[in-house]
Enzyme design. Sequence first.
Site, PDB file in Angstrom:
ATOM      1  N   GLN A 237       5.302  55.849 -42.735  1.00  0.00           N
ATOM      2  CA  GLN A 237       5.219  54.421 -43.063  1.00  0.00           C
ATOM      3  C   GLN A 237       6.579  53.854 -43.477  1.00  0.00           C
ATOM      4  OE1 GLN A 237       0.916  54.917 -45.132  1.00  0.00           O
ATOM      5  NE2 GLN A 237       1.778  52.897 -45.399  1.00  0.00           N
ATOM      6  N   ARG A 384      -4.302  51.041 -49.444  1.00  0.00           N
ATOM      7  CA  ARG A 384      -4.462  49.614 -49.112  1.00  0.00           C
ATOM      8  C   ARG A 384      -4.381  48.764 -50.375  1.00  0.00           C
ATOM      9  NH1 ARG A 384      -7.604  47.774 -43.918  1.00  0.00           N
ATOM     10  NH2 ARG A 384      -6.671  45.726 -43.752  1.00  0.00           N
ATOM     11  N   CYS A 385      -3.283  48.933 -51.050  1.00  0.00           N
ATOM     12  CA  CYS A 385      -3.139  48.330 -52.371  1.00  0.00           C
ATOM     13  C   CYS A 385      -1.658  48.283 -52.674  1.00  0.00           C
ATOM     14  CB  CYS A 385      -3.886  49.219 -53.352  1.00  0.00           C
ATOM     15  SG  CYS A 385      -3.232  49.351 -54.999  1.00  0.00           S
ATOM     16  N   GLU A 760      -3.607  43.968 -48.142  1.00  0.00           N
ATOM     17  CA  GLU A 760      -4.288  44.726 -49.192  1.00  0.00           C
ATOM     18  C   GLU A 760      -5.389  43.918 -49.868  1.00  0.00           C
ATOM     19  OE1 GLU A 760      -0.794  46.860 -48.341  1.00  0.00           O
ATOM     20  OE2 GLU A 760      -2.614  47.568 -49.259  1.00  0.00           O
TER      21      GLU A 760
HETATM   22  O1  CDP Z   1       2.660  45.104 -45.033  1.00  0.00           O
HETATM   23  P1  CDP Z   1       1.430  44.902 -44.201  1.00  0.00           P
HETATM   24  O2  CDP Z   1       1.716  44.636 -42.766  1.00  0.00           O
HETATM   25  O3  CDP Z   1       0.412  45.984 -44.406  1.00  0.00           O
HETATM   26  O4  CDP Z   1       0.664  43.626 -44.795  1.00  0.00           O
HETATM   27  P2  CDP Z   1       0.903  42.062 -44.605  1.00  0.00           P
HETATM   28  O5  CDP Z   1       2.334  41.709 -44.742  1.00  0.00           O
HETATM   29  O6  CDP Z   1      -0.040  41.397 -45.549  1.00  0.00           O
HETATM   30  O7  CDP Z   1       0.481  41.747 -43.113  1.00  0.00           O
HETATM   31  C1  CDP Z   1      -0.706  42.157 -42.481  1.00  0.00           C
HETATM   32  C2  CDP Z   1      -0.852  41.373 -41.190  1.00  0.00           C
HETATM   33  O8  CDP Z   1      -1.337  40.041 -41.502  1.00  0.00           O
HETATM   34  C3  CDP Z   1       0.464  41.180 -40.449  1.00  0.00           C
HETATM   35  O9  CDP Z   1       0.282  41.160 -39.055  1.00  0.00           O
HETATM   36  C4  CDP Z   1       0.891  39.830 -40.959  1.00  0.00           C
HETATM   37  O10 CDP Z   1       1.886  39.197 -40.235  1.00  0.00           O
HETATM   38  C5  CDP Z   1      -0.434  39.058 -41.035  1.00  0.00           C
HETATM   39  N1  CDP Z   1      -0.328  37.956 -42.010  1.00  0.00           N
HETATM   40  C6  CDP Z   1      -0.508  36.647 -41.602  1.00  0.00           C
HETATM   41  O11 CDP Z   1      -0.836  36.399 -40.443  1.00  0.00           O
HETATM   42  N2  CDP Z   1      -0.325  35.621 -42.518  1.00  0.00           N
HETATM   43  C7  CDP Z   1      -0.006  35.880 -43.808  1.00  0.00           C
HETATM   44  N3  CDP Z   1       0.182  34.891 -44.684  1.00  0.00           N
HETATM   45  C8  CDP Z   1       0.132  37.205 -44.236  1.00  0.00           C
HETATM   46  C9  CDP Z   1      -0.019  38.235 -43.305  1.00  0.00           C
END
Ligand code: CDP
Length: 806
Positions: A237, A384-385, A760
Amino acid sequence: MNEMTPPKTERTAALKGLGSARKRVEDARFTQGKGNYVDDIKLPGMLFGDFVRSPYAHARIKSIDAEKAKALPGVIAVLTAADLAPLKLHWMPTLAGDVQMVLADGKVLFQGQEVAFVVAENRYIAADAVELVEVDYEELPVVVDPFKAEAPDAPVLREDLAGKSEGAHGPRRHHNHIFTWEQGDRDATEKVLASADVVAEEMVYYHRTHPCPLETCGCVASMDKVNGKLTVWGTFQAPHAVRTVASLISGIAEHNIRIISPDIGGGFGNKVGVYPGYICSIVASIVTGVPVKWVEDRMENLMATAFARDYWMKGKISATKDGRITGLWCHVTADHGAFDACADPTKFPAGFFNICTGSYDIPVAYLAVDGVYTNKAPGGVAYRCSFRVTEAAYFIERMIEVLAIRLGMDSAELRAKNFIRKDQFPYHSALGWEYDSGDYHTAWDKALKAVDYEGLRREQAQRLEDFKAGKTRKLIGIGLTHFTEIVGAGPVKNCDILGLGMFDSCEIRIHPTGSAIARLGTISQGQGHATTFAQILASEIGIPADDITVEEGDTDTAPYGLGTYGSRSTPVAGAATAMAGRKIRAKAQMIAAYLLEVHDDDVEWDIDRFAVKGAPERFKTMKEIAFAAYNQAIPGIEPGLEAVSYYDPPNMTYPFGAYICVMEIDVDTGEHEIRQFYALDDCGTRINPMIIEGQVHGGATEGYAIAMGQEIAYDEMGNVKTATLMDFFLPTAWETPHYTTDFTVTPSPHHPIGAKGVGESPNVGSVPAFSNAVHDAFRAFGLTQTHMPHDHWRIWRTAHELGLHG
Ligand code: CDP
């Protein structure tokens, strides 16, 4: 503008930028079996590694005899700690400042611990050879209870730490004690609690569980002795961090190490740390001169790789008679297993647990966390946190319910009464955080209205009467949660992992024909980064998302970044992407001005082009500008169109949400039925609503598993009782509840596009919602607290203990 120019709405839609429900570009590959996972990597002459693991949770190793194994045709080598010791690789640093055995050095400390590494021509021979390695163990007393670990006569688990009264996080008061971490104002909190109208007190346990990604951990290590380069494909990761750590502990120069994370089948924190399998495969490849693959099986994954949670949280919460919260006190006993291998930023040995004041304006608070060693697998990862936020949210959302019972109040009303108000942001919490933005009352009101909360309570009351009258054996529970997360680690000034600042990065190259490639320091494990990061860029630089390739996970090509976990990708790498896009646009503006023969300040951005101010019919599209960047000699401007941004966020982001679960419980069988699950998330600016919905479905399903059945359980001898998917609950489509998703939008004021993380949130928010529903069903019968997971047996037992079986 001219007659050929499509209207703004059409041009915006064509970009598929921010806010577009663009279909995941990754899925064409995944749904057609074209994914490229670690186990798909097959190199000429490749060998296979497999571990001899300890059947005991605590034992001294008197001898290891590998002769029979080595004699088996096809076995190339058997490595033990004695082989790794001359290289100083028999122990390795953990992410938490502790050290961990790579292969058992004198004793074993948990069941499933790696004792020897067999290298053979194929997996089957390796597995057969594992059975032939004879290890003579002398059993030692086992400690599985973290409260007993600190008894004066408790066995010494970590003999390597004998006499060390200082650990990585300060003083140690006992041979099995790791650290004490204190936050907040103890005296002031105790004073408030002593004179409060009402104090509710409870022990809240968040049990040990496991991220259990569908693809287990593994790697292929390949040392090329000709060019001196080590390449490792792995389920990482954080590929760059792995490269740096691998260089530091192996002595191989960092430019001679290439780490590649290919497709990853789910990580959820399980693939953040460094495991003995990686070290042993690398050593085996160096020793044998050929590539070595190691891929663990499901039982190994559940028994030996990083667990999550295992926090015993003793809480006290005080309030006035009318329900105004005045103080919060919390003491956590954190069971870290045999080695402190928690994946938290260095300065936070209990992660961001000090977000445990949640969504509430609590004037004073105190928190102490004690980490202890036990004979269990190491880990303590953010499943997931965002670094113990899930535990914190569960703690405060249970404490709110317990307080509501003490006050005789509706817990929805208690929450609303104590929410941080919109006008209080940026809000400074009693435990030291600055919440960036929030509008909790709006979200809460929307959620209560959406589920017809008043109507549900009426129905519940009627059901209770029917139950008491013997007309039904089913109760209704309404589980409420309002959570606040802290994601996007993080500002380099206070967040690092092993000394590496937690910034992130994006590098963009625009090609002459107007398409682009963006490389990032993060790595998707199913979150859809290739889809969403292209959307951020599309809106920033006016090139359609479909014309932008997003690439992650290869340290030879991607800019340095700290990887993907804790929902940090969007808050940090997403911000880097927007900033790199803005650099591209700034250069594009100069090129456009030159082409249009006006001053830089006389052109303005218009979706996918620069146009002359006041003369919109005179413009240059990004496509034209990109071509010019490569074929025109522009005075004072370098050829090409590229940019890189390393982004150090000024603060973390604070997404929040309101979740409501309506559950029916059969008191005679302990079975449950999720009748309704409503999830409102506020993650600031929404990049892709469809991906967000997918993230919520996935996270809530993991939350459902954790709350309702999933656990890593041990018996008193330290045997893992849940090491297969027969015993470890992983919901299938059949058990998965139906979700209704909703949202509000409160942008982050410091993020370039206002986005907060979301990956998360649904795990953080759903666990207390499911658990509170179970508790709520029994509230009328005097239940204040019972521990998760709420499997059928435990629910049945609760009903029994409450006298509901007559
Ligand atoms: O770090 P991780 O990718 O696990 O988590 P994240 O930054 O929360 O993003 C998860 C997915 O949701 C990604 O494809 C993000 O681009 C999308 N996302 C989104 O569409 N809009 C947001 N405000 C936050 C995340």
